[in-house]
Design a protein around this motif. Sequence first.
Motif, PDB file in Angstrom:
ATOM      1  N   ILE A  21      43.980  81.305  89.422  1.00  0.00           N
ATOM      2  CA  ILE A  21      45.407  80.951  89.361  1.00  0.00           C
ATOM      3  C   ILE A  21      45.511  79.453  89.668  1.00  0.00           C
ATOM      4  O   ILE A  21      44.901  78.979  90.633  1.00  0.00           O
ATOM      5  CB  ILE A  21      46.165  81.777  90.435  1.00  0.00           C
ATOM      6  N   ILE A  22      46.263  78.733  88.847  1.00  0.00           N
ATOM      7  CA  ILE A  22      46.364  77.278  89.036  1.00  0.00           C
ATOM      8  C   ILE A  22      47.674  76.912  89.742  1.00  0.00           C
ATOM      9  O   ILE A  22      48.758  77.271  89.283  1.00  0.00           O
ATOM     10  CB  ILE A  22      46.269  76.546  87.680  1.00  0.00           C
ATOM     11  N   ILE A  23      47.538  76.222  90.871  1.00  0.00           N
ATOM     12  CA  ILE A  23      48.705  75.687  91.585  1.00  0.00           C
ATOM     13  C   ILE A  23      48.838  74.219  91.171  1.00  0.00           C
ATOM     14  O   ILE A  23      47.970  73.401  91.487  1.00  0.00           O
ATOM     15  CB  ILE A  23      48.524  75.807  93.117  1.00  0.00           C
ATOM     16  N   GLY A  24      49.896  73.899  90.438  1.00  0.00           N
ATOM     17  CA  GLY A  24      50.072  72.535  89.914  1.00  0.00           C
ATOM     18  C   GLY A  24      50.363  71.543  91.036  1.00  0.00           C
ATOM     19  O   GLY A  24      51.246  71.766  91.858  1.00  0.00           O
ATOM     20  N   GLU A  25      49.634  70.417  91.044  1.00  0.00           N
ATOM     21  CA  GLU A  25      49.687  69.464  92.167  1.00  0.00           C
ATOM     22  C   GLU A  25      50.684  68.328  91.984  1.00  0.00           C
ATOM     23  O   GLU A  25      50.928  67.544  92.905  1.00  0.00           O
ATOM     24  CB  GLU A  25      48.300  68.817  92.357  1.00  0.00           C
ATOM     25  N   SER A  26      51.258  68.192  90.781  1.00  0.00           N
ATOM     26  CA  SER A  26      51.892  66.906  90.420  1.00  0.00           C
ATOM     27  C   SER A  26      53.194  66.566  91.134  1.00  0.00           C
ATOM     28  O   SER A  26      53.607  65.404  91.136  1.00  0.00           O
ATOM     29  CB  SER A  26      52.114  66.829  88.912  1.00  0.00           C
ATOM     30  N   ILE A  27      53.868  67.564  91.706  1.00  0.00           N
ATOM     31  CA  ILE A  27      55.098  67.220  92.440  1.00  0.00           C
ATOM     32  C   ILE A  27      54.695  66.743  93.826  1.00  0.00           C
ATOM     33  O   ILE A  27      54.666  67.493  94.809  1.00  0.00           O
ATOM     34  CB  ILE A  27      56.086  68.407  92.476  1.00  0.00           C
ATOM     35  N   ASN A  28      54.268  65.488  93.868  1.00  0.00           N
ATOM     36  CA  ASN A  28      53.692  64.886  95.072  1.00  0.00           C
ATOM     37  C   ASN A  28      53.864  63.375  94.949  1.00  0.00           C
ATOM     38  O   ASN A  28      53.465  62.798  93.952  1.00  0.00           O
ATOM     39  CB  ASN A  28      52.205  65.269  95.152  1.00  0.00           C
ATOM     40  N   PRO A  29      54.491  62.734  95.930  1.00  0.00           N
ATOM     41  CA  PRO A  29      54.788  61.307  95.815  1.00  0.00           C
ATOM     42  C   PRO A  29      53.564  60.400  95.861  1.00  0.00           C
ATOM     43  O   PRO A  29      53.662  59.237  95.479  1.00  0.00           O
ATOM     44  CB  PRO A  29      55.685  61.014  97.021  1.00  0.00           C
ATOM     45  N   THR A  30      52.393  60.912  96.294  1.00  0.00           N
ATOM     46  CA  THR A  30      51.194  60.087  96.297  1.00  0.00           C
ATOM     47  C   THR A  30      50.966  59.594  94.879  1.00  0.00           C
ATOM     48  O   THR A  30      50.818  60.395  93.969  1.00  0.00           O
ATOM     49  CB  THR A  30      49.960  60.919  96.727  1.00  0.00           C
ATOM     50  N   ARG A  31      50.952  58.311  94.674  1.00  0.00           N
ATOM     51  CA  ARG A  31      50.714  57.707  93.372  1.00  0.00           C
ATOM     52  C   ARG A  31      51.810  58.003  92.339  1.00  0.00           C
ATOM     53  O   ARG A  31      51.633  57.831  91.150  1.00  0.00           O
ATOM     54  CB  ARG A  31      49.385  58.175  92.761  1.00  0.00           C
ATOM     55  N   ARG A  32      52.954  58.479  92.820  1.00  0.00           N
ATOM     56  CA  ARG A  32      54.060  58.660  91.877  1.00  0.00           C
ATOM     57  C   ARG A  32      55.335  58.106  92.469  1.00  0.00           C
ATOM     58  O   ARG A  32      56.179  58.835  92.969  1.00  0.00           O
ATOM     59  CB  ARG A  32      54.237  60.154  91.556  1.00  0.00           C
ATOM     60  N   LYS A  33      55.423  56.791  92.431  1.00  0.00           N
ATOM     61  CA  LYS A  33      56.561  56.125  93.057  1.00  0.00           C
ATOM     62  C   LYS A  33      57.872  56.549  92.403  1.00  0.00           C
ATOM     63  O   LYS A  33      58.919  56.585  93.039  1.00  0.00           O
ATOM     64  CB  LYS A  33      56.391  54.589  92.971  1.00  0.00           C
ATOM     65  N   LYS A  34      57.799  56.894  91.112  1.00  0.00           N
ATOM     66  CA  LYS A  34      59.006  57.297  90.387  1.00  0.00           C
ATOM     67  C   LYS A  34      59.623  58.569  90.987  1.00  0.00           C
ATOM     68  O   LYS A  34      60.843  58.736  90.975  1.00  0.00           O
ATOM     69  CB  LYS A  34      58.668  57.522  88.911  1.00  0.00           C
ATOM     70  N   LEU A  35      58.776  59.436  91.508  1.00  0.00           N
ATOM     71  CA  LEU A  35      59.285  60.665  92.129  1.00  0.00           C
ATOM     72  C   LEU A  35      60.116  60.307  93.356  1.00  0.00           C
ATOM     73  O   LEU A  35      61.206  60.831  93.575  1.00  0.00           O
ATOM     74  CB  LEU A  35      58.126  61.593  92.499  1.00  0.00           C
ATOM     75  N   VAL A  36      59.573  59.378  94.160  1.00  0.00           N
ATOM     76  CA  VAL A  36      60.277  58.928  95.350  1.00  0.00           C
ATOM     77  C   VAL A  36      61.629  58.318  94.979  1.00  0.00           C
ATOM     78  O   VAL A  36      62.674  58.699  95.506  1.00  0.00           O
ATOM     79  CB  VAL A  36      59.453  57.847  96.101  1.00  0.00           C
ATOM     80  N   SER A  37      61.599  57.367  94.045  1.00  0.00           N
ATOM     81  CA  SER A  37      62.825  56.613  93.752  1.00  0.00           C
ATOM     82  C   SER A  37      63.888  57.508  93.112  1.00  0.00           C
ATOM     83  O   SER A  37      65.066  57.409  93.454  1.00  0.00           O
ATOM     84  CB  SER A  37      62.524  55.396  92.883  1.00  0.00           C
ATOM     85  N   THR A  38      63.501  58.385  92.203  1.00  0.00           N
ATOM     86  CA  THR A  38      64.511  59.238  91.555  1.00  0.00           C
ATOM     87  C   THR A  38      65.107  60.221  92.563  1.00  0.00           C
ATOM     88  O   THR A  38      66.324  60.412  92.596  1.00  0.00           O
ATOM     89  CB  THR A  38      63.924  60.023  90.359  1.00  0.00           C
ATOM     90  N   LEU A  39      64.271  60.813  93.393  1.00  0.00           N
ATOM     91  CA  LEU A  39      64.796  61.781  94.359  1.00  0.00           C
ATOM     92  C   LEU A  39      65.744  61.109  95.351  1.00  0.00           C
ATOM     93  O   LEU A  39      66.758  61.681  95.733  1.00  0.00           O
ATOM     94  CB  LEU A  39      63.659  62.493  95.102  1.00  0.00           C
ATOM     95  N   LEU A  40      65.394  59.875  95.744  1.00  0.00           N
ATOM     96  CA  LEU A  40      66.260  59.150  96.679  1.00  0.00           C
ATOM     97  C   LEU A  40      67.630  58.856  96.072  1.00  0.00           C
ATOM     98  O   LEU A  40      68.618  58.740  96.780  1.00  0.00           O
ATOM     99  CB  LEU A  40      65.589  57.836  97.129  1.00  0.00           C
ATOM    100  N   GLU A  41      67.679  58.747  94.738  1.00  0.00           N
ATOM    101  CA  GLU A  41      68.965  58.540  94.057  1.00  0.00           C
ATOM    102  C   GLU A  41      69.705  59.856  93.818  1.00  0.00           C
ATOM    103  O   GLU A  41      70.765  59.856  93.190  1.00  0.00           O
ATOM    104  CB  GLU A  41      68.731  57.907  92.672  1.00  0.00           C
ATOM    105  N   GLY A  42      69.087  60.967  94.252  1.00  0.00           N
ATOM    106  CA  GLY A  42      69.698  62.264  93.977  1.00  0.00           C
ATOM    107  C   GLY A  42      69.540  62.681  92.523  1.00  0.00           C
ATOM    108  O   GLY A  42      70.258  63.541  92.023  1.00  0.00           O
ATOM    109  N   ASN A  43      68.547  62.107  91.852  1.00  0.00           N
ATOM    110  CA  ASN A  43      68.278  62.415  90.446  1.00  0.00           C
ATOM    111  C   ASN A  43      67.076  63.363  90.370  1.00  0.00           C
ATOM    112  O   ASN A  43      65.966  62.990  90.735  1.00  0.00           O
ATOM    113  CB  ASN A  43      68.003  61.085  89.727  1.00  0.00           C
ATOM    114  N   PHE A  44      67.310  64.583  89.872  1.00  0.00           N
ATOM    115  CA  PHE A  44      66.248  65.595  89.868  1.00  0.00           C
ATOM    116  C   PHE A  44      65.596  65.766  88.503  1.00  0.00           C
ATOM    117  O   PHE A  44      64.775  66.648  88.318  1.00  0.00           O
ATOM    118  CB  PHE A  44      66.798  66.930  90.388  1.00  0.00           C
ATOM    119  N   GLU A  45      65.963  64.908  87.538  1.00  0.00           N
ATOM    120  CA  GLU A  45      65.427  65.074  86.182  1.00  0.00           C
ATOM    121  C   GLU A  45      63.912  64.918  86.129  1.00  0.00           C
ATOM    122  O   GLU A  45      63.222  65.683  85.461  1.00  0.00           O
ATOM    123  CB  GLU A  45      66.074  64.077  85.229  1.00  0.00           C
ATOM    124  N   TYR A  46      63.394  63.911  86.833  1.00  0.00           N
ATOM    125  CA  TYR A  46      61.951  63.654  86.758  1.00  0.00           C
ATOM    126  C   TYR A  46      61.148  64.794  87.402  1.00  0.00           C
ATOM    127  O   TYR A  46      60.132  65.219  86.863  1.00  0.00           O
ATOM    128  CB  TYR A  46      61.617  62.308  87.407  1.00  0.00           C
TER     129      TYR A  46
END
Length: 279
Positions: A21-46
């Motif tokens: 069974i594969i647990i997807g790792e990508s929802i993780n701010p390490t090396r994904r600055k865009k995740l940090v910035s979008t979430l801080l804006e209250g934007n959940f699209e990314y």
Amino acid sequence: MKTILKGRYKEVIIDTSGPVIIIGESINPTRRKKLVSTLLEGNFEYVLELAECQIKAGADVLDVNVGFPGVDDVKLLAETVKRLQDKFEVPLCLDSPNPKAIEAALKAAEGKCLINSVNGEEASMKALLPVAKEYGAAIIGLCMDEEGITNDPVKRVAVAEKIIERAIKAGIKAEDVIIDPLAMAVSADQKACMVTLETMRLVHQKLGHNITQGASNISFGLPDRETLNASYMALSIYNGLTCPIANPEKITAMVRATDLVLGRDDYAVRFVEYFQSRQ
Ligand code: THG
């Protein structure tokens, strides 16, 4: 042994006899600055886009980590869980070192989540085992405690046994404890992979529990990470790894191949289906 996780509608069975069974790792701010910035804006699209890509690529469960310095992940993890569950059916793995964030996310979540993670330290077990019991969650037990991370596989297994024992005392079912032997960078210590491979072999054979690990940890600091990760992944699966936390876009093909090689894919159906879905 079977660990059952549930999303809003979908149930996933992690079985010690496979398939993986594969647990997807990508929802993780390490090396994904865009995740940090979008979430801080209250934007959940990314974050929703990351979820969709991983599910399309073969993720059965999604690891959700939104922790970064200066952010209140008590609110943000719960909110992200809600947004993900509005759109996707897969079970979630709640990844935070903050027990308060885990608890808030469990309160917000439907189904049966996986807590990532509990370790063998008293403080961790005291904070999280009652919460796991209350919300009916499964847990990942990390093979480390007050003494740190030992290089002796037998001692790592002893930490796993301690967590399992304490979980059972807290009213959690044995099968709801998934063990993480703790994969470390092989660039820093060339014996590191052998220690975890042996830990997995012992956990699989002696305890019979499901096993997870961050499958791309070992290749930090080295070139050609994909080749290294693939080699280590195949050996890990052979030794009892059943639910790696990994990037499905890079790992699903070789996971399907390894399941087939290990006689867990009748008529090669899953292997061929995956190949065709990529054409
Ligand atoms: N055990 C447990 N939980 C964990 C880990 C573990 N959670 C975090 C981590 N380790 C596993 N998750 C990640 C997430 C992202 C990356 C690595 C591990 C990462 N990604 C790179 C990127 O996105 O650029 C490279 C991805 C790739 O190789 O394709 O570094 O050990 N219980």
